[in-house]
Scaffold this active site. Structure first.
Site, mmCIF file in Angstrom:
data_model
loop_
_atom_site.group_PDB
_atom_site.id
_atom_site.type_symbol
_atom_site.label_atom_id
_atom_site.label_comp_id
_atom_site.label_asym_id
_atom_site.label_seq_id
_atom_site.Cartn_x
_atom_site.Cartn_y
_atom_site.Cartn_z
ATOM 1 N N LYS A 77 0.801 -1.229 0.000
ATOM 2 C CA LYS A 77 0.000 0.000 0.000
ATOM 3 C C LYS A 77 0.836 1.283 0.000
ATOM 4 O O LYS A 77 0.447 2.269 -0.638
ATOM 5 C CB LYS A 77 -0.950 0.010 1.203
ATOM 6 C CG LYS A 77 -2.093 -0.993 1.106
ATOM 7 C CD LYS A 77 -2.999 -0.840 2.319
ATOM 8 C CE LYS A 77 -4.216 -1.739 2.223
ATOM 9 N NZ LYS A 77 -5.196 -1.419 3.262
ATOM 10 N N ASP A 114 -10.047 3.131 2.760
ATOM 11 C CA ASP A 114 -10.206 2.414 4.036
ATOM 12 C C ASP A 114 -10.960 3.260 5.065
ATOM 13 O O ASP A 114 -11.859 2.763 5.750
ATOM 14 C CB ASP A 114 -8.842 2.006 4.600
ATOM 15 C CG ASP A 114 -8.224 0.844 3.834
ATOM 16 O OD1 ASP A 114 -8.975 0.037 3.252
ATOM 17 O OD2 ASP A 114 -6.982 0.745 3.817
#
Ligand code: ATR
Length: 294
Positions: A77, A114
Site C-alpha cells: 500500500k 479504508d
C-alpha cells in the site's frame, strides 16, 4: 447462494484485480465477484500474487494490459502511493493507496478508501452516532488507525484521543496529521486507556487484540458513557470480547466486516460503472468464506 451463473469472458470484459503478497487471504475477489454477478456485469476481478520487487512493474503494466484499475493490499500500500501518477488528498494524508484507477490518458490515480469504508459502515450501522457527539478514543497507531483517524478528522470529530502500546508511534501519527491550527489529535498513555473513555462518544479498536489467536483487549468500560458506540475493526471473530462486553452494558456495537465491504465500493463504481450496495446477502456471502468469523 442464489447468484446468476458466471458467464464466459468476452472481448469487452472490464477487468480489475488485487495485488497482494500473499494474496490468498484477500476477500476482495469474492466480494467484487459477487457484485459482478449480482449486477450482471461483463467484468472480471483477478487476484495477483505479486512479490514486492515486482510490484511497481506490475502496477505500471495495468494500462498496457487494458485494466480498469486494481486494489492494493499488504504489503504494497505505501509503495503504491509512491508509484501512481496522482493520488487523492486522502491517500496522501493516509500515506497509502488501496485503490488504483487507470484514467483515460493511461495514467494511474491512487486513492485510499479504508477510512471511507470505516465511516460509511459506522454511519450506516450506528444511526444515532454523529461526528459532533463527542471525543473518539482510537486504540492503535498502525495503517488502519491512520486511515480511520483521517476519516474521523474529516467527519468533524471534536477530539481524537490516540493511544498505542508503543507511544512514539501514536505521537508520530498525531504529528503527521495535526496542523498548527488543528490539533484535535491528543496522545495518551496505553496504560490509561480505561480512564480516557470518560465522556467519549466513540471507541475504536484498530489493534490486533481480540483477533482469533491473540489476547483480548483488556479495558475497563466503566467510564464510557452508555450512549457511546464501540467499533472493533477485528472481524475474526465477528463479536470480539470487547464488543461482547460493550453490548452487555448497552453500548451500540459495530463489527469490523462492514469496513471491508464498504471500502470496496468506490473502486467497483469507478471500474465497472455501477454503484454497488452492501447488503445482508453480501455480508453472508463473504462471511461464509471466513473461517472463525461467525
Ligand atoms: P495495521 O496496519 O493493520 O493497523 P500494524 O501496523 O501492524 O497493523 O499495527 C498493529 C497495531 O496493533 C499497532 O498499534 C500495535 O501496537 P504497537 O505499535 O505497539 O506494535 C497493536 N498491537 C499489536 N499487538 C498488540 C498487543 N499485544 N498489545 C497492544 N497493542 C498491540
Amino acid at each position: 447462494m442464489s447468484l446468476p451463473p458466471r458467464e464466459t469472458l468476452t472481448g469487452k470484459t472490464l477487468i480489475a484485480g488485487v495485488f497482494g503478497w500473499p494474496v490468498t487471504h484477500s476477500r476482495s475477489p469474492r466480494l467484487h465477484g459477487y457484485w459482478l454477478r449480482q449486477y450482471g456485469i461483463d467484468g472480471a476481478y483477478i487476484p495477483f500474487s505479486t512479490p514486492p520487487v515486482q510490484f511497481e512493474a506490475a502496477l505500471r503494466a495495468l494500462p498496457a494490459l487494458g485494466f480498469r484499475g486494481a486494489n492494493v493490499t499488504l504489503p504494497h500500500k505505501e509503495k503504491a502511493l509512491a508509484s501512481v501518477d496522482q493520488a487523492t488528498e486522502r491517500a496522501r494524508r493516509i500515506g497509502a493507496v488501496n485503490t488504483v484507477m487507470v484514467q483515460e490518458d493511461g495514467s494511474l490515480l491512487g486513492d485510499n478508501t479504508d477510512g471511507f469504508g470505516f465511516l460509511e459502515h459506522l454511519q450506516a450501522s450506528a444511526r444515532n452516532w454523529q461526528a459532533g457527539d463527542g471525543p473518539a478514543v482510537v486504540l492503535g497507531a498502525g495503517g488502519a488507525s491512520r486511515a480511520i483517524v483521517v476519516a474521523l478528522l474529516d467527519a468533524g470529530v471534536p477530539e481524537i484521543r490516540l493511544l498505542n502500546r508503543t507511544r512514539h508511534r501514536a505521537e508520530e501519527l498525531a504529528e503527521a496529521l495535526n496542523t498548527p491550527t488543528d490539533r484535535r489529535i491528543t496522545v495518551h498513555d496505553w496504560e490509561n486507556r480505561s480512564e480516557t473513555l470518560a465522556a467519549a462518544a466513540l471507541l475504536v479498536n484498530t489493534t490486533q487484540l481480540g483477533l482469533a489467536g491473540q489476547p483480548p483487549l483488556e479495558i475497563d468500560l466503566a467510564r464510557l458513557p452508555v450512549s457511546a458506540v464501540v467499533d472493533d475493526i477485528v472481524y475474526v471473530p465477528m463479536e470480539t470480547p470487547l464488543l461482547a462486553a460493550a453490548r452487555q452494558r448497552g453500548n451500540g456495537v459495530i463489527d469490523g466486516l462492514g469496513m471491508l465491504l464498504h471500502q470496496a465500493r468506490p473502486g467497483f463504481a469507478a471500474w465497472f460503472k455501477v454503484e454497488p450496495d452492501v447488503t445482508p446477502a453480501l455480508r453472508d456471502f463473504v462471511l461464509a468464506d471466513i473461517p472463525g468469523a461467525k
